[in-house]
Design an enzyme around this catalytic site. Structure first.
Site, PDB file in Angstrom:
ATOM      1  N   SER A  93       0.744  -1.234   0.099  1.00  0.00           N
ATOM      2  CA  SER A  93      -0.049   0.041   0.070  1.00  0.00           C
ATOM      3  C   SER A  93       0.896   1.305   0.090  1.00  0.00           C
ATOM      4  O   SER A  93       0.233   2.309  -0.188  1.00  0.00           O
ATOM      5  CB  SER A  93      -0.901  -0.043   1.276  1.00  0.00           C
ATOM      6  OG  SER A  93      -0.334  -0.101   2.437  1.00  0.00           O
ATOM      7  N   LYS A 114      -6.534   3.516   8.415  1.00  0.00           N
ATOM      8  CA  LYS A 114      -5.661   4.338   7.956  1.00  0.00           C
ATOM      9  C   LYS A 114      -6.168   5.822   7.774  1.00  0.00           C
ATOM     10  O   LYS A 114      -5.361   6.808   8.218  1.00  0.00           O
ATOM     11  CB  LYS A 114      -5.195   3.957   6.667  1.00  0.00           C
ATOM     12  CG  LYS A 114      -4.377   2.717   6.606  1.00  0.00           C
ATOM     13  CD  LYS A 114      -4.401   2.138   5.041  1.00  0.00           C
ATOM     14  CE  LYS A 114      -3.503   0.999   4.880  1.00  0.00           C
ATOM     15  NZ  LYS A 114      -3.165   0.319   3.551  1.00  0.00           N
TER      16      LYS A 114
END
Length: 819
Positions: free
Chosen positions: A695, A738
């Site tokens: 990511s 996140k």
């Protein structure tokens, strides 16, 4: 006058001692030789063998034997300082060799004292002086000691019936007290130190005193051993006597027709319970067969107790007993809301499963897997489900379990066998439809004893668990009515076949606002009560809770938060116990005085990012984190350097980002010569923490593009997404965690893959309103969204200006610029 007759008294003088002479020395381990004793010796060490051969070469065949002071010293290693000064001269009577070992028969001759050492190689040699005979100091004491010793010898012989008659006669007929003492010392294991003291004794009185003390101790030990042996024999005789009497009593009862005691009564009790029990037909048939087998066995037989325990388990299991459900979905919702704050999606999915159970009671119970960080309420959700259903609840901790038999049980052939934990849990709750929580299913181990995860495949498979067979019970038990709830922190360690059998419900971490509400509604009241306080004695302000959440705890859940609140409550409880009567209100300014300096310093949004630095987001077991990826050029270097304890996937993302930017430099406004003539170093801070995952691809692309172009990355923007070599941005997981981490750090612009837009709905509404979400499909979209328009490098700025002019003219020719 008569003549007087006088008589002269003659003084008897002992014969003169021989002069000191040189002789070979043989060191002995754990052995002391005495004069006038004959003993066997085995000699095998090289230096000792040479000493014996030297003695055999002489006419007298004399050898000096000296004991070592410690048992660790060998004949080859012995030094003069390792040996006693006084030993015994022996005469070698016989010698035989057997596989390199010299077997000697030696007879003790005289005591000696070493005067001077003359050689150590090839064997020990010394000048020795023969010692005189032992002196008699007090004849009456010697006679008394001798008689006492003979009396103790008789006691010892009485305790040792296997001693040959000739040895008895030899010992009892010995009149010389010195020879008697030396003989006893040679046959009894008195220890090297005691034996050496006896050899060194210069008087008969002293020698007999040592002998008397040593023999008294040996006789006492013999008496104790005889007593122990006698008691053990008496116990055995008593057991045999009891057995015979018991058998006779059974025979008498049988003759009188009174045969209702013992195992018969126990068997009758089990039979009565078996008749009353509600058992399936096949289970009843097996239980009756085992009961008949038990009735034919005596109570002392090992199998009698094994079968009895087995039957008790069968009778206590809830084969057909279920708890009555009072399933009210409105009540279930109230219970879930009462026990947990937020988690609306999770509650909705739980209520959907309960609705199916209500509409079709005969359906198989669902199998749910809660996955989430520690402290988010997975276990308490299971308890709430049981409370909402009105069912019994039991929890099994599977963390660290490595033995498959813990779940399936052991076969009855093993000593101490017992059912597995599933059957034991059903026996405890007493119903066949409990809510059973399998905690920490992702932490199962496996080794040579089996794989517990494989055993769970049958337990958690609705198509198989209706005939689950425990190894101990060995009868089919229906587990299809059990509501199984498993919990895990991560999905990856769970084998795919096991994961496929469960409905997975993800539990993300809580936002700061959710933690505030949880603390106010649940944690603070609970800790006030548990620490003996009342709401009138302690209050904690919202600012204080927010400070604790951000600076004193670092977690996705609320476990550390509750522990910290409990710490505050205990400190206030101490003040109250010491006499404080005023109400304590804790504010943010007072937190440091209670808890000390902050323990957590989370990453915060940097006000300004230099060129080459980009803000990314990462997922951890504790929730989400913000991380900064830094890149710098290495003039004259080449290649890509990566630091920060990065995993293989993250390294490959960095290589893919550099390769893409290099191959598309012209269309992205990057001077290819910069990439060609400069190496680049990428570093991810917090180097002690391992990092991996795909990511960070878009963040690395942004950091590299920034350093190559000189355009800074916007400091209010954070990003996440996987990249491909063709420039596409792929979706990633952990979006809620996140984004919450970026929000806590003060970031308000979020760049996400466009295929992650559906995950945005999971973000709390209050957080979502404050954010600008930018979906992207390609790396070029990311760079347009995050890079500032102007370059901070003047040289690079002119290059971009010319390049933009060239594009405006319709020319694709890149404008080169030397750096």
């Amino acid at each position: 006058m008569a003549e007087e007759k006088t008589t002269e008294t003659k003084t008897v003088t002992p014969p003169p001692l021989p002069q000191p002479f040189e002789i070979a020395i043989l060191p002995l381990q754990n052995t002391t030789l005495f004069p006038e004793t004959v003993v066997p010796l085995a000699v095998g060490r090289e230096r000792s063998t040479r000493a014996v051969e030297e003695a055999l070469a002489t006419e007298e065949k004399l050898l000096a034997c000296v004991t070592t002071k410690t048992e660790n010293v060998t004949g080859d290693d012995a030094k003069p300082g390792d040996l006693y000064k006084i030993g015994t001269i022996v005469n070698i009577k016989r010698m035989m060799r057997n596989e390199g070992i010299m077997q000697l028969i030696v007879q003790g001759m005289d005591r000696f004292e070493i005067v001077e050492w003359t050689a150590e190689q090839p064997y020990l040699k010394a000048k020795v002086q023969i010692l005189p005979d032992l002196r008699r100091v007090d004849d009456e004491e010697i006679e008394a000691l001798k008689r006492n010793i003979q009396g103790m010898i008789q006691e010892a012989l009485a305790l040792l019936p296997n001693v040959p008659p000739e040895i008895r006669a030899a010992v009892m007929s010995q009149e010389n007290p010195v020879q008697l003492s030396y003989f006893l010392a040679s046959v009894l294991d008195l220890g090297t130190e005691t034996e050496q003291k006896m050899l060194e004794s210069s008087t008969v009185d002293g020698l007999l005193t040592l002998t008397h003390a040593a023999l008294a101790r040996e006789v006492e030990i013999m008496q104790i051993r005889s007593k122990i042996a006698s008691e053990a024999q008496n116990e055995m005789d008593k057991s045999q006597r009891d057995y015979v009497l018991r058998q006779q009593m059974k025979a008498i009862q049988k003759e009188l027709g009174d045969d209702e005691g013992g195992e018969k009564a126990e068997a009758e009790q089990l039979r009565e319970r078996l008749e009353k029990a509600d058992l399936p037909d096949d289970v009843r048939k097996e239980a009756e067969r085992e009961l008949r087998r038990m009735e034919s066995l005596p109570q002392a037989a090992p199998d009698f107790h094994v079968i009895r325990t087995y039957l008790e388990y069968i009778l206590e299991l809830p084969w057909r007993k279920s708890s009555e459900e009072k399933l009210d979905l409105n009540e279930a919702r109230r219970v879930l809301d009462e026990d947990h704050y937020g988690l609306e999606d999770i509650k909705e999915r739980i209520l959907e499963s309960l609705a199916v159970v209500k509409l079709r009671p005969d359906s198989k119970s669902p199998i749910i897997l809660f996955v989430g960080p520690p402290g988010v309420g997975k276990t308490s959700l299971g308890r709430s489900i049981a409370r909402a259903l009105g069912r019994e609840f039991d929890r099994l901790s599977l963390g660290g379990m490595r033995d498959e038999a813990e779940l399936r049980g052991h076969r009855r052939t093993y000593v101490g066998a017992m059912p597995g934990r599933i059957i034991q849990s059903l026996r405890r709750v007493g119903v066949n439809n409990p809510v059973m929580m399998l905690d920490e299913v992702d932490k199962l181990g496996n080794d040579f004893r089996g794989d517990p995860a494989s055993a769970l495949l049958e337990i958690l498979d609705p198509a198989q668990n209706n005939t689950f067979r425990d190894n101990y019970i060995d009868l089919p038990f229906d587990l299809s009515k059990v509501f199984f709830i498993a919990t895990a922190n991560q999905l990856q360690p769970i084998p795919m076949p096991l994961r496929d059998r469960m409905e997975i419900i993800q539990l993300a971490g809580y936002s700061d606002r959710e933690k505030l509400n949880i603390a106010k509604q649940y944690l603070i009241p609970r800790q006030i009560k548990e620490n003996g306080l009342t709401g009138d004695q302690l209050t904690i302000s919202d600012d204080a809770i927010n400070l604790i959440t951000s600076r004193y705890t670092r977690e996705a859940g609320v476990r550390q938060l509750e522990r910290t609140v409990g710490n505050l409550a205990r400190k206030v409880a101490l003040k109250v116990a010491q006499g404080l009567t005023e109400k304590v209100s804790i504010t943010a300014e007072e937190i440091k005085g209670y808890l000390g300096p902050p323990r957590v310093y989370p990453e915060e949004a940097r006000k300004e990012l230099p060129a080459g630095v980009a803000t990314g987001m990462a997922w951890t077991e504790m929730g989400g984190e913000v991380l900064f990826i830094e890149a710098t050029l290495l003039p004259g270097g080449s290649g890509l350097t990566l630091t920060g304890q990065l995993g293989d996937v993250m390294k490959e993302s960095a290589q893919a980002a550099r390769s893409y930017l290099w191959s598309h430099a012209t269309e992205l406004g990057i001077n290819p010569e910069i990439i060609k003539q400069n190496g680049v170093h990428i570093h991810v801070p917090a180097g002690a923490i391992p990092k991996d995952g795909p990511s960070a691809g878009v963040t690395m692309s942004s950091a590299l593009a920034s350093i190559y172009t000189g355009r800074k990355v916007r400091s209010d923007t954070s990003m996440t997404g996987e990249i491909t070599l063709s420039g596409l941005v792929f979706p990633v997981g952990g979006i809620k965690e996140k984004v919450l981490a970026a929000h806590r750090a003060g970031i308000r612009r979020i760049v996400l893959p466009d295929r992650n837009e559906a995950d945005v709905d999971e973000i709390p509404e209050d957080v979502r309103r404050e954010l600008e979400i930018i979906p992207v499909k390609r790396i070029s979209d990311v760079l347009d969204a995050v890079l500032e328009k102007e370059s901070s490098d003047p040289g690079l700025k002119s290059y971009f200006a010319r390049n933009l002019e060239a594009k405006a003219d319709g020319s694709d020719r890149p404008v080169t610029h030397d750096i």
